[in-house]
Design a protein around this motif. Structure first.
Motif, PDB file in Angstrom:
ATOM      1  N   LYS A 232       0.853  -1.100  -0.200  1.00  0.00           N
ATOM      2  CA  LYS A 232      -0.068   0.095   0.100  1.00  0.00           C
ATOM      3  C   LYS A 232       0.899   1.466  -0.120  1.00  0.00           C
ATOM      4  CE  LYS A 232      -2.901  -3.187   2.547  1.00  0.00           C
ATOM      5  NZ  LYS A 232      -3.169  -3.837   3.679  1.00  0.00           N
ATOM      6  N   GLN A 233       2.009   1.395   0.501  1.00  0.00           N
ATOM      7  CA  GLN A 233       2.896   2.324   0.921  1.00  0.00           C
ATOM      8  C   GLN A 233       3.422   2.803  -0.592  1.00  0.00           C
ATOM      9  OE1 GLN A 233       3.027  -0.136   2.675  1.00  0.00           O
ATOM     10  NE2 GLN A 233       2.344   0.614   4.759  1.00  0.00           N
ATOM     11  N   ASN A 234       3.705   1.499  -1.438  1.00  0.00           N
ATOM     12  CA  ASN A 234       4.172   1.908  -2.700  1.00  0.00           C
ATOM     13  C   ASN A 234       3.019   2.096  -3.918  1.00  0.00           C
ATOM     14  OD1 ASN A 234       6.746   1.783  -1.868  1.00  0.00           O
ATOM     15  ND2 ASN A 234       6.725  -0.400  -1.910  1.00  0.00           N
ATOM     16  N   LEU A 235       1.794   2.238  -3.464  1.00  0.00           N
ATOM     17  CA  LEU A 235       0.814   2.582  -4.173  1.00  0.00           C
ATOM     18  C   LEU A 235       0.407   1.337  -5.171  1.00  0.00           C
ATOM     19  CD1 LEU A 235       1.529   6.094  -4.877  1.00  0.00           C
ATOM     20  CD2 LEU A 235       0.087   5.342  -3.091  1.00  0.00           C
ATOM     21  N   ALA A 236       0.232   0.368  -4.628  1.00  0.00           N
ATOM     22  CA  ALA A 236       0.174  -1.122  -5.323  1.00  0.00           C
ATOM     23  C   ALA A 236      -1.321  -0.991  -5.812  1.00  0.00           C
ATOM     24  CB  ALA A 236       0.428  -2.196  -4.708  1.00  0.00           C
ATOM     25  N   GLN A 237      -1.583  -1.175  -7.138  1.00  0.00           N
ATOM     26  CA  GLN A 237      -2.883  -1.192  -7.808  1.00  0.00           C
ATOM     27  C   GLN A 237      -3.990  -2.079  -7.125  1.00  0.00           C
ATOM     28  OE1 GLN A 237      -3.035  -1.661 -11.895  1.00  0.00           O
ATOM     29  NE2 GLN A 237      -5.035  -1.884 -12.192  1.00  0.00           N
ATOM     30  N   ALA A 238      -4.956  -1.473  -6.739  1.00  0.00           N
ATOM     31  CA  ALA A 238      -6.096  -2.214  -6.129  1.00  0.00           C
ATOM     32  C   ALA A 238      -6.626  -3.399  -6.983  1.00  0.00           C
ATOM     33  CB  ALA A 238      -7.349  -1.496  -5.614  1.00  0.00           C
ATOM     34  N   LEU A 239      -6.820  -4.452  -6.416  1.00  0.00           N
ATOM     35  CA  LEU A 239      -7.797  -5.643  -7.160  1.00  0.00           C
ATOM     36  C   LEU A 239      -9.038  -5.277  -7.712  1.00  0.00           C
ATOM     37  CD1 LEU A 239      -6.898  -8.624  -4.874  1.00  0.00           C
ATOM     38  CD2 LEU A 239      -5.637  -8.212  -7.215  1.00  0.00           C
ATOM     39  N   ASP A 240      -9.310  -5.733  -9.017  1.00  0.00           N
ATOM     40  CA  ASP A 240     -10.425  -5.211  -9.514  1.00  0.00           C
ATOM     41  C   ASP A 240     -11.514  -6.760  -9.300  1.00  0.00           C
ATOM     42  OD1 ASP A 240     -12.861  -4.836 -11.013  1.00  0.00           O
ATOM     43  OD2 ASP A 240     -11.913  -4.434 -12.782  1.00  0.00           O
ATOM     44  N   PRO A 241     -12.610  -6.446  -8.297  1.00  0.00           N
ATOM     45  CA  PRO A 241     -13.298  -7.850  -7.960  1.00  0.00           C
ATOM     46  C   PRO A 241     -13.874  -8.278  -9.404  1.00  0.00           C
ATOM     47  CG  PRO A 241     -13.690  -5.892  -6.342  1.00  0.00           C
ATOM     48  CD  PRO A 241     -12.675  -5.305  -7.470  1.00  0.00           C
ATOM     49  N   GLN A 242     -14.080  -7.336 -10.292  1.00  0.00           N
ATOM     50  CA  GLN A 242     -14.744  -7.937 -11.441  1.00  0.00           C
ATOM     51  C   GLN A 242     -13.694  -8.865 -12.518  1.00  0.00           C
ATOM     52  OE1 GLN A 242     -16.304  -4.392 -13.538  1.00  0.00           O
ATOM     53  NE2 GLN A 242     -18.282  -3.983 -12.114  1.00  0.00           N
ATOM     54  N   HIS A 243     -12.755  -8.646 -12.059  1.00  0.00           N
ATOM     55  CA  HIS A 243     -11.782  -9.772 -12.633  1.00  0.00           C
ATOM     56  C   HIS A 243     -11.078 -10.780 -11.858  1.00  0.00           C
ATOM     57  CE1 HIS A 243     -11.752  -5.968 -15.435  1.00  0.00           C
ATOM     58  NE2 HIS A 243     -11.982  -6.747 -16.182  1.00  0.00           N
ATOM     59  N   ALA A 244     -11.824 -11.227 -11.099  1.00  0.00           N
ATOM     60  CA  ALA A 244     -11.361 -11.994  -9.957  1.00  0.00           C
ATOM     61  C   ALA A 244     -10.680 -13.392 -10.508  1.00  0.00           C
ATOM     62  CB  ALA A 244     -12.296 -12.545  -8.988  1.00  0.00           C
ATOM     63  N   SER A 245     -11.245 -13.877 -11.357  1.00  0.00           N
ATOM     64  CA  SER A 245     -10.884 -15.161 -12.162  1.00  0.00           C
ATOM     65  C   SER A 245      -9.480 -14.800 -12.792  1.00  0.00           C
ATOM     66  CB  SER A 245     -11.925 -15.821 -12.967  1.00  0.00           C
ATOM     67  OG  SER A 245     -13.365 -16.091 -12.515  1.00  0.00           O
ATOM     68  N   GLN A 246      -9.428 -13.786 -13.752  1.00  0.00           N
ATOM     69  CA  GLN A 246      -8.099 -13.702 -14.109  1.00  0.00           C
ATOM     70  C   GLN A 246      -6.975 -13.453 -13.042  1.00  0.00           C
ATOM     71  OE1 GLN A 246     -10.998 -12.279 -14.901  1.00  0.00           O
ATOM     72  NE2 GLN A 246     -11.332 -12.557 -17.055  1.00  0.00           N
ATOM     73  N   HIS A 247      -7.294 -12.491 -11.943  1.00  0.00           N
ATOM     74  CA  HIS A 247      -6.253 -12.328 -11.098  1.00  0.00           C
ATOM     75  C   HIS A 247      -5.988 -13.707 -10.388  1.00  0.00           C
ATOM     76  CE1 HIS A 247      -6.559  -8.433 -11.506  1.00  0.00           C
ATOM     77  NE2 HIS A 247      -7.681  -7.884 -10.473  1.00  0.00           N
ATOM     78  N   LEU A 248      -6.916 -14.632 -10.111  1.00  0.00           N
ATOM     79  CA  LEU A 248      -6.497 -15.917  -9.450  1.00  0.00           C
ATOM     80  C   LEU A 248      -5.447 -16.617 -10.270  1.00  0.00           C
ATOM     81  CD1 LEU A 248      -9.945 -17.350  -8.003  1.00  0.00           C
ATOM     82  CD2 LEU A 248      -7.635 -16.967  -6.870  1.00  0.00           C
ATOM     83  N   GLN A 249      -5.753 -16.784 -11.642  1.00  0.00           N
ATOM     84  CA  GLN A 249      -4.873 -17.287 -12.500  1.00  0.00           C
ATOM     85  C   GLN A 249      -3.323 -16.957 -12.426  1.00  0.00           C
ATOM     86  OE1 GLN A 249      -6.444 -17.164 -16.818  1.00  0.00           O
ATOM     87  NE2 GLN A 249      -6.847 -19.152 -16.544  1.00  0.00           N
ATOM     88  N   GLN A 250      -3.425 -15.341 -12.363  1.00  0.00           N
ATOM     89  CA  GLN A 250      -2.241 -14.793 -12.294  1.00  0.00           C
ATOM     90  C   GLN A 250      -1.414 -14.982 -10.972  1.00  0.00           C
ATOM     91  OE1 GLN A 250      -3.503 -10.745 -12.674  1.00  0.00           O
ATOM     92  NE2 GLN A 250      -3.557 -10.878 -14.870  1.00  0.00           N
ATOM     93  N   ALA A 251      -2.084 -15.257  -9.844  1.00  0.00           N
ATOM     94  CA  ALA A 251      -1.619 -15.698  -8.363  1.00  0.00           C
ATOM     95  C   ALA A 251      -1.121 -16.807  -8.326  1.00  0.00           C
ATOM     96  CB  ALA A 251      -2.653 -15.278  -7.294  1.00  0.00           C
ATOM     97  N   LEU A 252      -1.733 -17.883  -8.987  1.00  0.00           N
ATOM     98  CA  LEU A 252      -1.328 -19.242  -8.961  1.00  0.00           C
ATOM     99  C   LEU A 252      -0.102 -19.315  -9.832  1.00  0.00           C
ATOM    100  CD1 LEU A 252      -4.738 -20.912  -9.234  1.00  0.00           C
ATOM    101  CD2 LEU A 252      -3.163 -21.153  -7.253  1.00  0.00           C
ATOM    102  N   LYS A 253      -0.023 -18.637 -10.751  1.00  0.00           N
ATOM    103  CA  LYS A 253       1.378 -18.537 -11.790  1.00  0.00           C
ATOM    104  C   LYS A 253       2.376 -17.946 -10.804  1.00  0.00           C
ATOM    105  CE  LYS A 253       3.219 -16.876 -16.067  1.00  0.00           C
ATOM    106  NZ  LYS A 253       2.871 -16.034 -17.219  1.00  0.00           N
ATOM    107  N   ALA A 254       1.887 -17.148 -10.301  1.00  0.00           N
ATOM    108  CA  ALA A 254       3.309 -16.664  -9.258  1.00  0.00           C
ATOM    109  C   ALA A 254       3.735 -17.523  -8.200  1.00  0.00           C
ATOM    110  CB  ALA A 254       2.845 -15.171  -8.713  1.00  0.00           C
ATOM    111  N   LEU A 255       2.696 -18.210  -7.944  1.00  0.00           N
ATOM    112  CA  LEU A 255       3.075 -19.364  -6.806  1.00  0.00           C
ATOM    113  C   LEU A 255       3.782 -20.495  -7.392  1.00  0.00           C
ATOM    114  CD1 LEU A 255      -0.034 -18.757  -4.583  1.00  0.00           C
ATOM    115  CD2 LEU A 255       2.272 -18.407  -3.884  1.00  0.00           C
ATOM    116  N   GLY A 256       3.896 -20.405  -8.781  1.00  0.00           N
ATOM    117  CA  GLY A 256       4.730 -21.591  -9.348  1.00  0.00           C
ATOM    118  C   GLY A 256       3.690 -23.018  -9.455  1.00  0.00           C
ATOM    119  N   PRO A 258       0.576 -25.533 -10.976  1.00  0.00           N
ATOM    120  CA  PRO A 258      -0.115 -25.569 -12.378  1.00  0.00           C
ATOM    121  C   PRO A 258      -1.112 -24.854 -12.497  1.00  0.00           C
ATOM    122  CG  PRO A 258       0.255 -28.025 -10.898  1.00  0.00           C
ATOM    123  CD  PRO A 258       0.516 -26.661  -9.994  1.00  0.00           C
ATOM    124  N   ALA A 259      -1.356 -24.713 -13.727  1.00  0.00           N
ATOM    125  CA  ALA A 259      -2.369 -23.772 -14.414  1.00  0.00           C
ATOM    126  C   ALA A 259      -3.785 -24.357 -14.095  1.00  0.00           C
ATOM    127  CB  ALA A 259      -2.163 -23.698 -15.827  1.00  0.00           C
TER     128      ALA A 259
END
Length: 292
Positions: A232-256, A258-259
């Motif tokens: 928050k201190q570095n002004l990270a962009q807020a998550l958009d709840p309308q794109h929850a599914s896409q954000h989940l895919q990205q988070a799982l990818k970041a965590l290494g 499987p898709a």
């Protein structure tokens, strides 16, 4: 899936000092999947004791994201602001055990020295209108983190007696998190590596209160384009709840992990849990790549 099937109680504990961002989502996803992969339960706690730092609207955004990502906590969400009297009771217990003392030192008086020298330890100051510090001892405290390996600290040498309640009356994070983890029966703490250096002082406080020690897993941090952790201190962009599914895919990818197929978040989390593997999480304190 991980192979340990012992009783497991996990949690996600965001602070409403800003809206939920992608780094927070990584923690939420990892804590949820790790709990469910161990046939455990997963709770949500809003850590809102630091009242001056609460950002307007951030609590509502956090709760909206919990719903949009369809996490479904296994118990009612609790708010630390409702538990201030309980924290005060714990402070009084520690006082009766002669484990705390009042401190009149200000940040200006302490200067740049981050190791507290125990200046007020023997002064016998009144507890009212002063900060409250917990005494530490000259001993090594060690724990084995599921991702970061063995961690050790001698709190007396590395930190000194630390604050549990500020002089303005606000309960410190260290006190509230330890008390609530114990009260909620938390067995496994999954959180960002930026909190790794808090762990030994929390273990020490838990030992003073005869609490069971949780298992810890500190996740590598997602970084922005400037090489700073998403925060928050570095002004990270807020998550958009309308794109929850896409954000989940990205988070799982970041965590290494499987898709998973793009679907309703609930089904995606089910699939992610079924194939969850801690061993695939990137090593170290940072996640390679740039995330918004």
């Amino acid at each position: 899936m991980t192979d340990t099937l012992s009783p497991y109680m996990g949690r996600f504990a965001p602070s409403p000092t800003g809206p939920l961002h992608f780094g927070s989502l990584i923690t939420a996803v990892a804590s949820f999947c790790d709990a469910k992969a161990h046939a455990g339960q997963w709770l949500v706690r809003i850590e809102d004791t630091d009242i001056p730092r609460i950002y307007p609207g951030s609590e509502e955004h956090i709760l909206r994201c919990i719903d949009a990502f369809e996490f479904e906590p296994d118990a009612k969400i609790i708010f630390q602001r409702d538990r201030l009297d309980y924290y005060q009771e714990i402070l009084e217990q520690l006082q009766q055990l002669n484990l705390t003392y009042a401190c009149q030192c200000t940040r200006k008086m302490l200067g740049s020295n981050h190791i507290y020298a125990g200046t007020c330890r023997e002064l016998g100051l009144a507890f009212e209108h002063h900060a409250i510090r917990l005494k530490v001892t000259n001993q090594l405290i060690c724990f084995t983190d599921a991702l970061q390996g063995e961690q050790c600290s001698n709190l007396q040498h590395d930190l000194g007696d630390f604050v549990l309640k500020r002089r303005d009356g606000i309960m410190n994070y260290q006190l509230a998190v330890v008390v609530d983890d114990a009260a909620q029966g938390i067995t496994h703490v999954v959180r960002g590596a930026d909190l790794l250096d808090n762990t030994t002082r929390q273990i020490w406080l838990g030992q003073c209160l005869n609490y069971a020690q949780p298992h810890y897993m500190h996740l590598p941090l997602a970084m922005n384009a400037q090489g700073q952790k998403l925060s928050k201190q570095n002004l990270a962009q807020a998550l958009d709840p309308q794109h929850a599914s896409q954000h989940l895919q990205q988070a799982l990818k970041a965590l290494g992990q499987p898709a998973v197929e793009l679907d309703r978040p609930y089904r995606m989390l089910q699939q992610a849990t079924a194939q969850w593997d801690r061993n695939l999480i990137p090593q170290g304190g940072r996640i390679a790549g740039i995330y918004q």
